[in-house]
Write an enzyme that holds these catalytic residues in place. Structure first.
Site, PDB file in Angstrom:
ATOM      1  CB  CYS A   1      -1.477   0.353   0.972  1.00  0.00           C
ATOM      2  SG  CYS A   1      -1.824  -1.473   1.234  1.00  0.00           S
TER       3      CYS A   1
ATOM      4  NE  ARG B   1      -9.757   1.336  -4.301  1.00  0.00           N
ATOM      5  CZ  ARG B   1      -9.182   2.453  -5.719  1.00  0.00           C
ATOM      6  NH1 ARG B   1      -9.086   3.488  -6.496  1.00  0.00           N
ATOM      7  NH2 ARG B   1      -8.453   1.449  -6.830  1.00  0.00           N
TER       8      ARG B   1
ATOM      9  CB  CYS C   1      -5.920  -1.185  -3.488  1.00  0.00           C
ATOM     10  SG  CYS C   1      -6.049   0.461  -3.514  1.00  0.00           S
TER      11      CYS C   1
ATOM     12  CG  HIS D   1      -2.036   5.078  -1.102  1.00  0.00           C
ATOM     13  ND1 HIS D   1      -2.295   6.342  -1.515  1.00  0.00           N
ATOM     14  CD2 HIS D   1      -2.546   4.881  -1.724  1.00  0.00           C
ATOM     15  CE1 HIS D   1      -3.335   6.348  -2.504  1.00  0.00           C
ATOM     16  NE2 HIS D   1      -3.418   5.154  -2.753  1.00  0.00           N
TER      17      HIS D   1
END
Length: 276
Positions: free
Chosen positions: A185, A233, A237, A189
């Site tokens: 992730c 979401r 991802c 981010h």
């Protein structure tokens, strides 16, 4: 369960957005990166200041909430009380003996009060995944309950040892590199330096933006003409990172939610968000 396709009114709003987006895209080859960013941001601002089509889901969600007996469900504030509930989730629920985020709690209550099996809940949750212009009662319920927390500030109780444990697991997942591309992730981010994909600036947990990211879910996506829940979401991802297939309402989902909402403590909830 039922699946309802968008009315002509919703299509009108969505198509207007799509046409605006396509007008921007048509100029892609002639625009500098700076000009492209400016036009996309202007497009997003125009959409945000107008009617958010995602709000239509909340109207259907209000009916579905009662239809599936979710007024008997305790989201942490007492049966049927949803004002501000999202702001205090994830939290530990003694009746389920586990930490739950909003979507996981809805799934659990659908089993308890609507008589669904786990398989029926999963089908109910994912019926619009991978489709466009699809309006599901599950998405509507999530939208309805989430919007009841608008204006409340995220306040996850990280002093609760059960919640703190899930937070730490979520942190490990967030930074774990998996799959053939060795992605995590944090690849997109994390970090103090601004990162973007084409014209979209990516939020970063390291810049204190996690709350602004999760505090707008469900988010209405113009390109799909439908809202996207947070678990959807997560699934997208992980698919894009080539991770194993994501299971909605899993402990992995709750751990990620606990990490992200926990980092977002103090951020005001503004649902639905809007994006391309």
């Amino acid at each position: 369960m039922r699946k309802i396709f968008l009315t002509s009114a919703v299509f009108g709003l969505a198509c207007a957005g799509l046409l605006g987006y396509q007008a921007v895209k048509a100029q892609d080859q002639e625009l500098s990166p700076e000009e492209e960013i400016r036009l996309v941001q202007e497009f997003n601002r125009m959409m945000a200041e107008g009617i958010n089509p995602g709000e239509i889901w909340a109207e259907m969600g209000k009916e579905a909430f009662k239809k599936y007996n979710l007024d008997k469900c305790d989201f942490g504030l007492g049966p049927g009380k949803i004002e501000g509930a999202l702001a205090q989730l994830p939290r530990y629920f003694p009746d389920a003996k586990r930490v739950m985020d909003l979507e996981t709690r809805i799934g659990w209550c659908l089993q308890q009060y609507a008589g669904m099996t786990p398989e029926q809940v999963k089908k109910f949750v994912t019926q619009c995944w991978g489709k466009s212009q699809c309006m599901s009662e599950y998405d509507a319920i999530v939208m309805y309950v989430s919007m009841a927390s608008n204006g409340y500030k995220i306040n996850v109780n990280l002093k609760d040892p059960q919640v703190k444990r899930m937070y730490e697991i979520g942190k490990q997942i967030y930074y774990a590199r998996l799959g053939p591309w060795d992605f995590n992730c944090a690849t997109c981010h994390a970090g103090q330096k601004e990162v973007r994909i084409r014209a979209t600036v990516l939020w970063s947990a390291d810049r204190g933006e996690a709350g602004k990211a999760v505090g707008i879910f469900p988010k209405y996506l113009v390109r799909w003409a439908q809202p996207m829940t947070l678990h959807y979401r997560y699934a997208e991802c992980m698919r894009q990172m080539r991770w194993p297939t994501f299971e909605p309402h899993s402990d992995l989902a709750v751990a990620l939610s606990t990490f992200l909402y926990g980092n977002g403590n103090g951020t005001e909830i503004k649902v639905p968000g809007i994006g391309r």
